[in-house]
Design a protein around this motif. Structure first.
Motif, PDB file in Angstrom:
ATOM      1  N   LEU A 216       0.808  -1.216   0.000  1.00 37.86           N
ATOM      2  CA  LEU A 216       0.000   0.000   0.000  1.00 37.86           C
ATOM      3  C   LEU A 216       0.843   1.268   0.000  1.00 37.86           C
ATOM      4  CD1 LEU A 216      -2.852  -0.970   2.519  1.00 37.86           C
ATOM      5  CD2 LEU A 216      -2.982  -0.881   0.019  1.00 37.86           C
ATOM      6  N   GLY A 217       2.151   1.112   0.241  1.00 37.69           N
ATOM      7  CA  GLY A 217       3.049   2.264   0.221  1.00 37.69           C
ATOM      8  C   GLY A 217       3.100   3.053   1.513  1.00 37.69           C
ATOM      9  N   LEU A 218       2.735   2.447   2.633  1.00 39.38           N
ATOM     10  CA  LEU A 218       2.746   3.153   3.912  1.00 39.38           C
ATOM     11  C   LEU A 218       4.171   3.202   4.469  1.00 39.38           C
ATOM     12  CD1 LEU A 218       0.792   4.474   5.966  1.00 39.38           C
ATOM     13  CD2 LEU A 218       0.786   2.297   7.188  1.00 39.38           C
ATOM     14  N   ASP A 219       4.557   4.358   4.977  1.00 41.16           N
ATOM     15  CA  ASP A 219       5.893   4.512   5.555  1.00 41.16           C
ATOM     16  C   ASP A 219       6.045   3.656   6.811  1.00 41.16           C
ATOM     17  OD1 ASP A 219       6.521   6.302   3.591  1.00 41.16           O
ATOM     18  OD2 ASP A 219       6.209   8.095   4.825  1.00 41.16           O
ATOM     19  N   HIS A 220       7.299   3.245   7.063  1.00 39.37           N
ATOM     20  CA  HIS A 220       7.667   2.517   8.287  1.00 39.37           C
ATOM     21  C   HIS A 220       6.848   1.246   8.456  1.00 39.37           C
ATOM     22  CE1 HIS A 220       9.413   6.437   8.867  1.00 39.37           C
ATOM     23  NE2 HIS A 220       8.225   6.983   9.101  1.00 39.37           N
ATOM     24  N   PHE A 221       6.616   0.540   7.354  1.00 40.77           N
ATOM     25  CA  PHE A 221       5.790  -0.673   7.416  1.00 40.77           C
ATOM     26  C   PHE A 221       6.409  -1.733   8.317  1.00 40.77           C
ATOM     27  CE2 PHE A 221       8.703  -1.076   3.882  1.00 40.77           C
ATOM     28  CZ  PHE A 221       9.175  -2.382   3.968  1.00 40.77           C
ATOM     29  N   MET A 222       7.754  -1.748   8.418  1.00 36.61           N
ATOM     30  CA  MET A 222       8.396  -2.731   9.293  1.00 36.61           C
ATOM     31  C   MET A 222       8.065  -2.469  10.757  1.00 36.61           C
ATOM     32  SD  MET A 222       9.890  -5.170   7.783  1.00 36.61           S
ATOM     33  CE  MET A 222      10.676  -5.794   9.252  1.00 36.61           C
ATOM     34  N   LEU A 223       7.976  -1.200  11.125  1.00 34.19           N
ATOM     35  CA  LEU A 223       7.637  -0.859  12.505  1.00 34.19           C
ATOM     36  C   LEU A 223       6.232  -1.333  12.851  1.00 34.19           C
ATOM     37  CD1 LEU A 223       8.260   0.561  15.168  1.00 34.19           C
ATOM     38  CD2 LEU A 223       7.445   2.688  14.147  1.00 34.19           C
ATOM     39  N   TRP A 224       5.290  -1.132  11.928  1.00 31.38           N
ATOM     40  CA  TRP A 224       3.913  -1.563  12.182  1.00 31.38           C
ATOM     41  C   TRP A 224       3.808  -3.088  12.185  1.00 31.38           C
ATOM     42  CZ3 TRP A 224       3.432   2.726  13.972  1.00 31.38           C
ATOM     43  CH2 TRP A 224       3.643   3.914  13.286  1.00 31.38           C
ATOM     44  N   ALA A 225       4.661  -3.759  11.395  1.00 31.19           N
ATOM     45  CA  ALA A 225       4.673  -5.222  11.410  1.00 31.19           C
ATOM     46  C   ALA A 225       5.175  -5.750  12.753  1.00 31.19           C
ATOM     47  CB  ALA A 225       5.542  -5.753  10.277  1.00 31.19           C
ATOM     48  N   VAL A 226       6.235  -5.121  13.274  1.00 33.55           N
ATOM     49  CA  VAL A 226       6.776  -5.534  14.569  1.00 33.55           C
ATOM     50  C   VAL A 226       5.772  -5.267  15.676  1.00 33.55           C
ATOM     51  CG1 VAL A 226       8.567  -5.055  16.284  1.00 33.55           C
ATOM     52  CG2 VAL A 226       9.186  -5.275  13.876  1.00 33.55           C
ATOM     53  N   LEU A 227       5.089  -4.114  15.608  1.00 36.41           N
ATOM     54  CA  LEU A 227       4.068  -3.805  16.602  1.00 36.41           C
ATOM     55  C   LEU A 227       2.925  -4.822  16.560  1.00 36.41           C
ATOM     56  CD1 LEU A 227       3.586   0.076  16.672  1.00 36.41           C
ATOM     57  CD2 LEU A 227       4.353  -1.406  18.520  1.00 36.41           C
ATOM     58  N   ALA A 228       2.515  -5.181  15.334  1.00 37.67           N
ATOM     59  CA  ALA A 228       1.439  -6.174  15.201  1.00 37.67           C
ATOM     60  C   ALA A 228       1.871  -7.516  15.790  1.00 37.67           C
ATOM     61  CB  ALA A 228       1.066  -6.335  13.726  1.00 37.67           C
ATOM     62  N   PHE A 229       3.146  -7.887  15.605  1.00 30.23           N
ATOM     63  CA  PHE A 229       3.665  -9.139  16.155  1.00 30.23           C
ATOM     64  C   PHE A 229       3.662  -9.106  17.686  1.00 30.23           C
ATOM     65  CE2 PHE A 229       7.543 -11.130  17.918  1.00 30.23           C
ATOM     66  CZ  PHE A 229       7.205 -12.458  17.732  1.00 30.23           C
ATOM     67  N   LEU A 230       4.189  -8.023  18.266  1.00 34.23           N
ATOM     68  CA  LEU A 230       4.312  -7.947  19.717  1.00 34.23           C
ATOM     69  C   LEU A 230       2.957  -7.787  20.396  1.00 34.23           C
ATOM     70  CD1 LEU A 230       7.454  -5.641  20.094  1.00 34.23           C
ATOM     71  CD2 LEU A 230       7.335  -8.098  20.470  1.00 34.23           C
ATOM     72  N   LEU A 231       2.136  -6.864  19.869  1.00 35.43           N
ATOM     73  CA  LEU A 231       0.864  -6.572  20.524  1.00 35.43           C
ATOM     74  C   LEU A 231      -0.150  -7.687  20.364  1.00 35.43           C
ATOM     75  CD1 LEU A 231       0.502  -2.776  19.681  1.00 35.43           C
ATOM     76  CD2 LEU A 231       1.078  -3.801  21.872  1.00 35.43           C
TER      77      LEU A 231
END
Length: 355
Positions: A216-231
């Motif tokens: 989708l072209g969203l910035d910092h997608f890796m950060l949101w992926a890590v947050l989704a994993f942890l949370l």
């Protein structure tokens, strides 16, 4: 009368002792939290060590391999999160400017519909910095725990080496070993299954989030992926917390339409994972009601911080199994349960009445 006084005194002493114990745990959280984290990591890694022994791999070698995997994964995770956090901080002024423009357009659209809103007040509610603070506070609290990374790893190593002898020691030490050892085994099996299944589902969830947000072209997608994993380890509300900053950034960067797409994606993914796939693999093995899971999240989060929230379900399972082994606490264990005990105890009565 004396019996009633004795029961009241006993209940009062029990409550006082419980308060003292909880206060002691909270005061010693700097020591308790790394120990609990080490214990659950060791429980999750023990099946790998056990499986390696079936292939005649020396225990020392298998433990070293597991520790290396943990170290590599930990440093990769810390590097990705740190880089994304720094990039977001640098881009934050630009995001605020973009958000002001988007809210000006939104205010104009609502004004055409005779709906007047205060753009400044709305901007304060939708400040991306506030949403990011929520994510950064979580990661910072986890980072503070991981400052004891070497201590945690060392404790995990010793626990893995002692994993085979601990059940034998417990069996010998307990006064009623035949019953108690079954409860210990049930606890270890339940926690192991929960951690393994939850980790795999969280890993799949984080991977899907990262791939979709990248497309989708969203910035910092890796950060949101890590947050989704942890949370995803936090029951009930973890997936919602992971979605908020990503959706808000999508609103700022890509516009309201794409923010709606991102929100719908998170809803669909969490519905699929949380309501279909996860229950299918976990089933009713946890034996905890949904209300108890949510309340345990609040309680353990208050007592032990972020790690307590992540480990709220296994910790509550420990309490429930411990209460089931005592006559005085069995009633409270039933209250913590998901209702399976009621149906189990009702069946014999039904059979008796029919007979």
């Amino acid at each position: 009368m004396d019996k009633n006084k004795s029961s009241s005194l006993k209940a009062l002493l029990t409550m006082a002792s419980l308060i003292v114990i909880l206060a002691g745990i909270k005061a010693a959280s700097a020591i308790v939290v790394p120990f609990l984290l080490s214990m659950f990591i060791a429980i999750a890694c023990a099946p790998i060590i056990r499986r390696a022994s079936l292939y005649h791999i020396p225990k020392v070698l298998s433990v070293i391999m597991v520790i290396l995997i943990i170290v590599v994964f930990g440093f990769m995770l810390a590097g990705l999160v740190g880089q994304s956090m720094n990039e977001f901080t640098e881009n934050l002024p630009g995001y605020k400017t973009q958000l002001g423009n988007e809210l000006a357009w939104l205010a104009a659209q609502l004004s055409s519909l005779n709906i007047e809103i205060d753009r400044t007040q709305l901007l304060s509610y939708l400040d991306p910095g506030l949403a990011m603070n929520m994510a950064s506070n979580l990661l910072t609290s986890l980072g503070s725990v991981m400052t004891n990374f070497f201590l945690i790893l060392l404790t995990v190593v010793f626990m893995l080496f002692e994993a085979d002898t601990i059940p034998k020691k417990v069996h010998i030490a307990l006064a009623n070993p035949d019953i108690k050892i079954k409860q210990v085994d049930r606890f270890l099996t339940s926690v192991k299954n929960y951690l393994v299944i939850k980790t795999l589902i969280s890993l799949v969830t984080g991977t899907i989030v990262g791939v979709v947000l990248y497309l989708l072209g969203l910035d910092h997608f890796m950060l949101w992926a890590v947050l989704a994993f942890l949370l995803n380890y936090i029951p009930n509300i973890g997936s919602i917390l992971a979605a908020v900053p990503a959706v808000l950034l999508a609103f700022v960067q890509l516009g309201p339409a794409m923010a709606g797409v991102v929100a719908l994606f998170y809803i669909a993914l969490n519905t699929l994972m949380g309501n279909m796939i996860e229950p299918k693999f976990m089933g009713r093995g946890l034996g905890l009601s949904t209300l108890v899971v949510f309340l345990s999240l609040i309680f353990w989060g208050w007592l032990l911080g972020t790690v307590g929230m992540l480990l709220s379900v296994p910790l509550t399972m420990i309490v429930k199994i411990a209460l089931e082994s005592t006559h005085g606490g069995n009633w409270f264990a039933v209250l913590l349960g998901d209702g399976g005990e009621i149906s189990t105890k009702a069946d014999p009565e039904k059979v008796t009445s029919q007979g």
